[in-house]
Design an enzyme around this catalytic site. Sequence first.
Site, PDB file in Angstrom:
ATOM      1  N   LYS A 112     -35.186  24.774  41.221  1.00  0.00           N
ATOM      2  CA  LYS A 112     -34.985  24.845  42.821  1.00  0.00           C
ATOM      3  C   LYS A 112     -34.963  26.371  43.044  1.00  0.00           C
ATOM      4  O   LYS A 112     -35.649  26.729  43.878  1.00  0.00           O
ATOM      5  CB  LYS A 112     -33.667  24.188  43.242  1.00  0.00           C
ATOM      6  CG  LYS A 112     -33.951  23.095  44.461  1.00  0.00           C
ATOM      7  CD  LYS A 112     -32.462  22.635  44.894  1.00  0.00           C
ATOM      8  CE  LYS A 112     -32.248  21.362  44.186  1.00  0.00           C
ATOM      9  NZ  LYS A 112     -30.897  21.032  44.786  1.00  0.00           N
ATOM     10  N   LYS A 140     -32.425   7.376  35.657  1.00  0.00           N
ATOM     11  CA  LYS A 140     -32.148   5.739  35.793  1.00  0.00           C
ATOM     12  C   LYS A 140     -32.524   5.373  37.081  1.00  0.00           C
ATOM     13  O   LYS A 140     -32.589   4.255  37.512  1.00  0.00           O
ATOM     14  CB  LYS A 140     -31.106   5.281  34.895  1.00  0.00           C
ATOM     15  CG  LYS A 140     -29.836   5.806  35.871  1.00  0.00           C
ATOM     16  CD  LYS A 140     -29.218   7.015  34.906  1.00  0.00           C
ATOM     17  CE  LYS A 140     -28.510   7.877  35.646  1.00  0.00           C
ATOM     18  NZ  LYS A 140     -27.602   8.875  34.783  1.00  0.00           N
ATOM     19  N   GLU A 182     -36.190   6.893  27.337  1.00  0.00           N
ATOM     20  CA  GLU A 182     -34.989   6.534  26.531  1.00  0.00           C
ATOM     21  C   GLU A 182     -33.615   6.871  26.782  1.00  0.00           C
ATOM     22  O   GLU A 182     -32.527   6.466  26.914  1.00  0.00           O
ATOM     23  CB  GLU A 182     -35.297   7.120  24.925  1.00  0.00           C
ATOM     24  CG  GLU A 182     -34.200   6.633  24.108  1.00  0.00           C
ATOM     25  CD  GLU A 182     -34.259   4.986  23.855  1.00  0.00           C
ATOM     26  OE1 GLU A 182     -35.088   4.580  23.125  1.00  0.00           O
ATOM     27  OE2 GLU A 182     -33.036   4.638  24.180  1.00  0.00           O
ATOM     28  N   GLU A 224     -22.389  12.419  37.529  1.00  0.00           N
ATOM     29  CA  GLU A 224     -23.725  12.623  38.413  1.00  0.00           C
ATOM     30  C   GLU A 224     -23.320  13.773  39.371  1.00  0.00           C
ATOM     31  O   GLU A 224     -22.086  13.855  39.838  1.00  0.00           O
ATOM     32  CB  GLU A 224     -24.261  11.244  39.190  1.00  0.00           C
ATOM     33  CG  GLU A 224     -24.489  10.104  38.098  1.00  0.00           C
ATOM     34  CD  GLU A 224     -25.610  10.485  37.244  1.00  0.00           C
ATOM     35  OE1 GLU A 224     -26.835  10.874  37.740  1.00  0.00           O
ATOM     36  OE2 GLU A 224     -25.504  10.501  36.363  1.00  0.00           O
ATOM     37  N   LYS A 226     -28.244   1.082  35.036  1.00  0.00           N
ATOM     38  CA  LYS A 226     -28.803   1.209  33.693  1.00  0.00           C
ATOM     39  C   LYS A 226     -28.689  -0.356  33.354  1.00  0.00           C
ATOM     40  O   LYS A 226     -29.522  -0.758  32.380  1.00  0.00           O
ATOM     41  CB  LYS A 226     -27.657   1.879  32.734  1.00  0.00           C
ATOM     42  CG  LYS A 226     -27.755   3.238  33.039  1.00  0.00           C
ATOM     43  CD  LYS A 226     -26.501   4.009  32.716  1.00  0.00           C
ATOM     44  CE  LYS A 226     -26.402   5.656  32.955  1.00  0.00           C
ATOM     45  NZ  LYS A 226     -25.200   6.211  32.534  1.00  0.00           N
TER      46      LYS A 226
HETATM   47  P1  NAP Z   1     -28.714  18.954  36.931  1.00  0.00           P
HETATM   48  O1  NAP Z   1     -27.837  19.606  35.940  1.00  0.00           O
HETATM   49  O2  NAP Z   1     -28.372  18.907  38.239  1.00  0.00           O
HETATM   50  O3  NAP Z   1     -30.134  19.695  36.886  1.00  0.00           O
HETATM   51  C1  NAP Z   1     -31.248  19.431  37.761  1.00  0.00           C
HETATM   52  C2  NAP Z   1     -32.169  20.354  37.441  1.00  0.00           C
HETATM   53  O4  NAP Z   1     -33.423  19.920  38.524  1.00  0.00           O
HETATM   54  C3  NAP Z   1     -31.962  21.796  37.841  1.00  0.00           C
HETATM   55  O5  NAP Z   1     -32.228  22.500  36.968  1.00  0.00           O
HETATM   56  C4  NAP Z   1     -32.436  21.990  39.412  1.00  0.00           C
HETATM   57  O6  NAP Z   1     -32.981  23.322  39.716  1.00  0.00           O
HETATM   58  C5  NAP Z   1     -33.718  21.194  39.255  1.00  0.00           C
HETATM   59  N1  NAP Z   1     -34.048  20.444  40.505  1.00  0.00           N
HETATM   60  C6  NAP Z   1     -33.290  19.486  41.067  1.00  0.00           C
HETATM   61  N2  NAP Z   1     -34.051  19.091  42.209  1.00  0.00           N
HETATM   62  C7  NAP Z   1     -34.937  19.924  42.189  1.00  0.00           C
HETATM   63  C8  NAP Z   1     -35.922  19.983  43.266  1.00  0.00           C
HETATM   64  N3  NAP Z   1     -36.307  19.088  44.363  1.00  0.00           N
HETATM   65  N4  NAP Z   1     -37.203  20.898  42.920  1.00  0.00           N
HETATM   66  C9  NAP Z   1     -37.169  21.805  41.918  1.00  0.00           C
HETATM   67  N5  NAP Z   1     -36.169  21.537  40.986  1.00  0.00           N
HETATM   68  C10 NAP Z   1     -35.187  20.647  41.381  1.00  0.00           C
HETATM   69  O7  NAP Z   1     -29.143  17.313  36.321  1.00  0.00           O
HETATM   70  P2  NAP Z   1     -28.919  16.953  35.066  1.00  0.00           P
HETATM   71  O8  NAP Z   1     -27.463  16.577  34.620  1.00  0.00           O
HETATM   72  O9  NAP Z   1     -29.542  17.674  33.949  1.00  0.00           O
HETATM   73  O10 NAP Z   1     -29.583  15.234  34.973  1.00  0.00           O
HETATM   74  C11 NAP Z   1     -30.887  15.241  35.065  1.00  0.00           C
HETATM   75  C12 NAP Z   1     -31.538  13.951  35.031  1.00  0.00           C
HETATM   76  O11 NAP Z   1     -31.027  13.448  33.782  1.00  0.00           O
HETATM   77  C13 NAP Z   1     -30.927  12.776  35.912  1.00  0.00           C
HETATM   78  O12 NAP Z   1     -31.853  12.143  36.502  1.00  0.00           O
HETATM   79  C14 NAP Z   1     -29.815  12.529  35.226  1.00  0.00           C
HETATM   80  O13 NAP Z   1     -29.352  10.979  35.836  1.00  0.00           O
HETATM   81  C15 NAP Z   1     -30.252  12.335  34.019  1.00  0.00           C
HETATM   82  N6  NAP Z   1     -29.028  12.146  32.994  1.00  0.00           N
HETATM   83  C16 NAP Z   1     -28.306  13.254  32.734  1.00  0.00           C
HETATM   84  C17 NAP Z   1     -27.478  12.966  31.916  1.00  0.00           C
HETATM   85  C18 NAP Z   1     -26.157  13.991  31.564  1.00  0.00           C
HETATM   86  O14 NAP Z   1     -25.381  13.848  30.687  1.00  0.00           O
HETATM   87  N7  NAP Z   1     -26.229  15.101  32.472  1.00  0.00           N
HETATM   88  C19 NAP Z   1     -27.301  11.926  30.870  1.00  0.00           C
HETATM   89  C20 NAP Z   1     -28.433  10.978  30.885  1.00  0.00           C
HETATM   90  C21 NAP Z   1     -29.661  11.142  32.069  1.00  0.00           C
HETATM   91  P3  NAP Z   1     -31.827  24.686  39.822  1.00  0.00           P
HETATM   92  O15 NAP Z   1     -31.390  24.683  38.377  1.00  0.00           O
HETATM   93  O16 NAP Z   1     -32.545  25.773  40.210  1.00  0.00           O
HETATM   94  O17 NAP Z   1     -30.854  24.026  40.781  1.00  0.00           O
HETATM   95  N1  HSE Z   2     -23.193  10.240  35.092  1.00  0.00           N
HETATM   96  C1  HSE Z   2     -23.622   9.333  33.692  1.00  0.00           C
HETATM   97  C2  HSE Z   2     -22.712   8.755  32.933  1.00  0.00           C
HETATM   98  C3  HSE Z   2     -24.536  10.331  32.881  1.00  0.00           C
HETATM   99  O1  HSE Z   2     -21.309   9.359  33.306  1.00  0.00           O
HETATM  100  O2  HSE Z   2     -22.961   8.226  32.170  1.00  0.00           O
HETATM  101  C4  HSE Z   2     -25.283   9.515  31.943  1.00  0.00           C
HETATM  102  O3  HSE Z   2     -26.598   8.613  32.655  1.00  0.00           O
END
Ligand code: NAP
Ligand code: HSE
Length: 430
Positions: free
Chosen positions: A45, A105, A129, A190, A205
Amino acid sequence: MKPIRAGLLGLGTVGTGVVRIVEGHQEDLQRQVGSPIEIRKILVKDKTKAREIPVDPAKLTEDPWEIIHDPDIDILIEVMGGVEPTKEYLLAALESGKQVVTANKDLMALYGQEIMAKAREKGCDVFFEASVAGGIPIIRTLIESFSSDRITKITGIVNGTTNYILTKMSQEGAAYEAVLKEAQALGYAEADPTSDVDGLDAARKMAILATLGFRTPVALEDVDVRGIRSVTQEDIRFAKQLGYELKLLGIAERDENDLISVSVQPTMIRKSHPLASVSGVFNAVCVYGEAVGETMFYGPGAGQLPTATSVVADLVAAAKNMKLGVSGKWAVAPYREKKLKTDEQIASKFFLLLHVEDRAGVLAQIARVFADFGVSIESVMQPSSGDSSGCADLIIITHHAAKAAFGAVAGRLESLEVVRKVKSVYRVEG
Ligand code: NAP
Ligand code: HSE
């Protein structure tokens, strides 16, 4: 050797892990795929934001179309999250023939069927996955390893944030708000943690798992959801006294007539059940197959590197399929008609905590209500409270009863004069 070139949407918690694993495990990945894997461009972003890892600034872009329309990019990895505009980006990438890997998800629970249909039409793969239970390889297991069995039940602790909160509340007596802040700081929650604590993240999920496990298109609105906001220290204390742990549990069931139910709710799980000892951010999924019996899959459900391992494993799978020329053949559309159980057909044991007048005849009146609705009581306990108000807590655990009948009991009890309050109601498992 021509590299496999990927574009990454997102460089947050998971995206950073993906870059770390692709760079750190490059030699192993290359041996498995037969080509180097290169992350060519990364969408963020804000390009000026400080990053956790060194990244070539020339790779960063704020324009998604620079990646989606780049003919040299073979695979799109989506780890930016959200439903819009993400769905539009994935559909456009598939339209242009790119393979897709996503951890999203929210998107897959709502639009998984549409996205998979587009992938089949274009002969492309969509792997997801990491969208359920982060580091646990449960999606591929359901699709491939259980292809020969008839799955009858899937139970899971599939939200790390709520499991972390409930574990800390149970083991340390910690306050809900303070533990939620910790979970956010650790990158488990989240962006908007209400979807974690209100059970929506787990519901998404479970919709995905039930769709794959029962080969039936289960939608998010088919999942009966209740989160953990109403769980009190008192509930957790009583649960422990009775030999249970309170967990946010997803339950998907299918009977012999293919009637299904899917729910997410705080549930009392017997301490002897393997899911009761799943603590902290860990997730676990139990899958029951008619032929195989009970199986359990356990591991980290969130966090940077665990989630990224699943994403990069999908990247390897997509790359291998490209090389073999078999992209788009993996996922079979759910083919079984959806038939949902009614509340009369959903049965379980229940826990009920009442605050009642402490005098002769009260228990008899309460027992009468259970009898009237045909709900059989398994056990009753009146913990000694030292309460001088003439009231006491009463805990009742039922035998298996229909959800509708138990709901009617709870409703009638609310209206009894001797019942001052129906304090808590939980499903009981195990
Ligand atoms: P995050 O830390 O908030 O990172 C999101 C990234 O996407 C950031 O780099 C952000 O840019 C970029 N972004 C978001 N919206 C954007 C847009 N409209 N245009 C351009 N760039 C954009 O999220 P995360 O925790 O990594 O999660 C990512 C995905 O994985 C989600 O779908 C989440 O549900 C899934 N997930 C996460 C986990 C976990 O443990 N965190 C586990 C399983 C699944 P900036 O860096 O510039 O802000
Ligand atoms: N917010 C989610 C959790 C991240 O707590 O399990 C993984 O999908």
